[in-house]
Design an enzyme around this catalytic site. Sequence first.
Site, PDB file in Angstrom:
ATOM      1  N   ASP A  88       0.918  -0.841  -0.101  1.00 30.26           N
ATOM      2  CA  ASP A  88      -0.399  -0.066  -0.182  1.00 30.26           C
ATOM      3  C   ASP A  88       0.787   1.391   0.150  1.00 30.26           C
ATOM      4  O   ASP A  88       1.534   0.947   0.372  1.00 30.26           O
ATOM      5  CB  ASP A  88      -1.055  -0.127   0.925  1.00 30.26           C
ATOM      6  N   GLU A 146      -0.868  -1.960   5.290  1.00 28.39           N
ATOM      7  CA  GLU A 146       0.516  -1.953   6.353  1.00 28.39           C
ATOM      8  C   GLU A 146       0.186  -0.410   6.561  1.00 28.39           C
ATOM      9  O   GLU A 146       0.451  -0.385   8.298  1.00 28.39           O
ATOM     10  CB  GLU A 146       1.817  -1.940   5.948  1.00 28.39           C
ATOM     11  N   GLU A 147       0.044   0.119   5.916  1.00 28.49           N
ATOM     12  CA  GLU A 147       0.057   1.802   6.637  1.00 28.49           C
ATOM     13  C   GLU A 147      -1.231   2.034   7.352  1.00 28.49           C
ATOM     14  O   GLU A 147      -1.295   3.594   8.115  1.00 28.49           O
ATOM     15  CB  GLU A 147       0.289   2.435   5.527  1.00 28.49           C
ATOM     16  N   HIS A 371       8.082   8.302   5.017  1.00 24.32           N
ATOM     17  CA  HIS A 371       7.492   9.007   5.184  1.00 24.32           C
ATOM     18  C   HIS A 371       7.160  10.472   4.400  1.00 24.32           C
ATOM     19  O   HIS A 371       6.712  11.536   4.188  1.00 24.32           O
ATOM     20  CB  HIS A 371       6.311   8.893   5.967  1.00 24.32           C
TER      21      HIS A 371
END
Length: 398
Positions: A88, A146-147, A371
């Site tokens: 993702d 996962e995020e 990020h």
Amino acid sequence: MESVTQETDLQSIFTEIDNSFDEIVSWRRYLHQHPELSFEETETAKYIADKLEDFGLVVKKNIGGHGLIGILTGAQAGKTIALRADFDALPIEDEKNVPYKSLNPGVMHACGHDGHTTALLATAQTLSKYREKIKGKIIFIFQPAEEQPPGGAKFMIEENVLDGVDYVFAAHLDSKVPIGKASVGAGYKMAAVDKFEVKIQGIGGHGARPQDSVDSIVIGSEIVNSLQKIVSRRIDPLESAVVTIGVFHAGSAFNIIADTAKLEGTVRTFSESVRKQVKEEIYSIVEGITKGFHAHFEIDYLHGYPALYNHLEESALVQNLLSDVFSEENVIDMDASMGAEDFSYFLLEKPGTYFKVGSQNEDQNTQYPHHHPKFDFDERALLNIEKSFVKIVAHYLF
């Protein structure tokens, strides 16, 4: 004699991996251009499934949402090894000036999941050519979401994705570590993550007549200050914990006392007992302060990912195996982090370890943190993850 043969086979496989660099870079850049958010990864899942089917693997789709697995069964019986990658992306605008920049506005692979997916696909392609040497089975797990808690790992496990698996492993790119290095470590390496939301209900009124009101902003401010004392005054100093307030919303005008306020925050811990204690302290503080000010409250508390615990024996084994891939001096200890990772769910179920592979070089473009809107990495790290996975599989199944 068998170990000599295995080493010869691995050198041949590693040469093959090096020669496939251009192909796997093209896969990674395609995925980078077409990112999808957590729980929305329909096209990415289809892309992965098509590749796995091309490699001749048995593919099972729609596991725990958009998750899928590829199954490679060797010519002989043996153990079952699972390897996992996440796929993702994040709600971040891609600010890089590169030909493979994201084509989806406001969505970007800013944590390297495109790289993890590519490296695992490449591992599946390579090992699919060596079925006759494999004594056992390999499960290639491609995990969505996962995020974003509650994440994809939990749902895949609930659908029995680990049935029959003996060991499970995962790798993550690391932009803080130079290319050619890897980090491995046993014990707790990433924190449990919880999220909480506090709603305060007071009584609104005129800013000039506070005696007629119950000021939710004042109450919220008291709560924020008091929550910061949980770690410093209620938790054993030898334990680790973080309590952070990230949102405080209240009010509509300068001369109106706000009747409601909303706080949102996160808790990070390693120990389950500390995790439980912090939650209890939050409830106690919020209840006590709101009651003292004659207000009411609601708390919505989400238990997110558990702490990630790398198993001792498997971590030591991987450290030794990766020393052959990177050299002993280039395999370093993994630092513990208060960040979170839902691979922790897999490690609650099966022995294994989670390691990191260096992805930065002297170019500033590879040194941005995960990020960050300009995040990128040295794509040679894809080869290093693949070689690491192949080395682990060879230990158990060749």
